[in-house]
Scaffold this motif. Structure first.
Motif, PDB file in Angstrom:
ATOM      1  N   THR A 190       1.126   0.589 -12.978  1.00  0.00           N
ATOM      2  CA  THR A 190       1.344   2.078 -12.860  1.00  0.00           C
ATOM      3  C   THR A 190       1.248   2.577 -11.439  1.00  0.00           C
ATOM      4  O   THR A 190       1.001   1.718 -10.515  1.00  0.00           O
ATOM      5  N   GLY A 191       1.181   3.793 -11.037  1.00  0.00           N
ATOM      6  CA  GLY A 191       0.903   4.449  -9.795  1.00  0.00           C
ATOM      7  C   GLY A 191       1.825   3.763  -8.551  1.00  0.00           C
ATOM      8  O   GLY A 191       3.003   3.588  -8.731  1.00  0.00           O
ATOM      9  N   VAL A 192       1.149   3.363  -7.285  1.00  0.00           N
ATOM     10  CA  VAL A 192       1.765   2.795  -6.379  1.00  0.00           C
ATOM     11  C   VAL A 192       2.337   1.585  -6.818  1.00  0.00           C
ATOM     12  O   VAL A 192       3.605   1.434  -6.154  1.00  0.00           O
ATOM     13  N   SER A 193       1.927   0.746  -7.655  1.00  0.00           N
ATOM     14  CA  SER A 193       2.392  -0.604  -7.932  1.00  0.00           C
ATOM     15  C   SER A 193       3.974  -0.283  -8.564  1.00  0.00           C
ATOM     16  O   SER A 193       4.731  -1.051  -8.304  1.00  0.00           O
ATOM     17  N   LEU A 194       4.026   0.666  -9.537  1.00  0.00           N
ATOM     18  CA  LEU A 194       5.432   1.006 -10.260  1.00  0.00           C
ATOM     19  C   LEU A 194       6.022   1.459  -9.039  1.00  0.00           C
ATOM     20  O   LEU A 194       7.416   1.350  -9.185  1.00  0.00           O
ATOM     21  N   ASP A 195       5.714   2.269  -8.226  1.00  0.00           N
ATOM     22  CA  ASP A 195       6.485   2.665  -7.052  1.00  0.00           C
ATOM     23  C   ASP A 195       7.034   1.512  -6.324  1.00  0.00           C
ATOM     24  O   ASP A 195       8.354   1.728  -5.932  1.00  0.00           O
ATOM     25  N   TRP A 196       6.052   0.721  -6.105  1.00  0.00           N
ATOM     26  CA  TRP A 196       6.720  -0.461  -5.582  1.00  0.00           C
ATOM     27  C   TRP A 196       8.029  -0.929  -6.184  1.00  0.00           C
ATOM     28  O   TRP A 196       9.051  -1.332  -5.334  1.00  0.00           O
ATOM     29  N   GLY A 252       3.851   1.319  -1.330  1.00  0.00           N
ATOM     30  CA  GLY A 252       4.849   1.459  -2.412  1.00  0.00           C
ATOM     31  C   GLY A 252       6.384   1.400  -2.218  1.00  0.00           C
ATOM     32  O   GLY A 252       7.144   1.844  -3.002  1.00  0.00           O
ATOM     33  N   SER A 305       5.778  -0.239 -17.156  1.00  0.00           N
ATOM     34  CA  SER A 305       4.617   0.785 -17.146  1.00  0.00           C
ATOM     35  C   SER A 305       4.166   0.771 -18.570  1.00  0.00           C
ATOM     36  O   SER A 305       2.990   0.979 -18.653  1.00  0.00           O
ATOM     37  N   SER A 350       0.929  -1.048  -0.078  1.00  0.00           N
ATOM     38  CA  SER A 350       0.011   0.030  -0.146  1.00  0.00           C
ATOM     39  C   SER A 350       0.868   1.339   0.006  1.00  0.00           C
ATOM     40  O   SER A 350       0.575   2.407  -0.479  1.00  0.00           O
TER      41      SER A 350
END
Length: 217
Positions: free
Chosen positions: A140-146, A17, A134, A15
């Protein structure tokens, strides 16, 4: 008793990332690729990484979700047979043999080229891999941040007979011995099949092993 705290750790990582730095330090144990190889030659060793249990637990959770996303959206090439349910070395060999026999039945020959990349998992560019995730996979989003957090700030040390080397930053590659390393490599090389087919070249892949072929009269 461990289920609840471990579940909280996994959920907090996903959650937010973030993949904690404490989980990014690997101990590398060099293992001979084959017992018959000369142990004095460094290239004969495979670097296997030992990672913290909690980090690998989170990797497993991410791998399940990533594999589901890739399968549901038909992201991966049909010609890649590694690390996927319903795709194995057997399916690759059967498909390859079938194509060769069909060509022979029609009186055609087949030129076959086998490619085996050296230290392929160690050459993965993190920037390109993140763009693949991506732009190509829709992460994308938090998933990509992770994934950015997971790939950055990694280090490893080599252990031989109980003696540890100094830590070295891991700037490229995906770690052999990690849960996500194999599937991330498959994502990294996934566009290769489309490029080959664009030029009329048939292709089959199994991880970093690639077979290219063309028919001729």
């Amino acid at each position: 008793m461990l289920l609840e705290p471990l579940t909280r750790i996994v959920n907090l990582s996903l959650s937010s990332g973030r993949f904690l730095s404490a989980w990014k330090n690997a101990i590398i144990s060099p293992l001979l690729k084959k017992p018959s190889l000369d142990p004095k030659i460094l290239l004969n060793y495979r670097p296997i990484a030992f990672l913290p249990f909690s980090g690998k637990l989170i990797e497993r959770s991410v791998a399940i979700q990533l594999n589901y996303h890739l399968a549901t959206n038909s992201v991966l090439s049909d010609y890649q047979s590694a690390y996927r349910i319903g795709h194995s070395i057997e399916t690759l060999l059967i498909s390859l043999l079938n194509d060769l026999l069909l060509a022979a039945d029609e009186g055609d020959g087949t030129a076959l080229l086998f490619l085996d990349l050296s230290a392929a998992f160690d050459t993965v560019d993190h920037g390109i891999l993140l763009r693949r995730l991506s732009q190509h996979c829709g992460v994308t989003g938090v998933s990509l941040d992770w994934f950015k957090s997971y790939l950055s700030g990694r280090s490893h040390r080599v252990s031989i007979d109980g003696t540890l080397s100094s830590a070295v930053a891991l700037l490229w590659g995906v770690i052999q011995g990690s849960v996500l390393g194999a599937i991330l490599y498959v994502v990294y090389v996934n566009p290769l099949a489309a490029i080959a087919l664009l030029f009329g070249i048939s292709i089959h892949q199994f991880s970093d092993d690639t077979q290219l072929r063309i028919r001729f009269v």
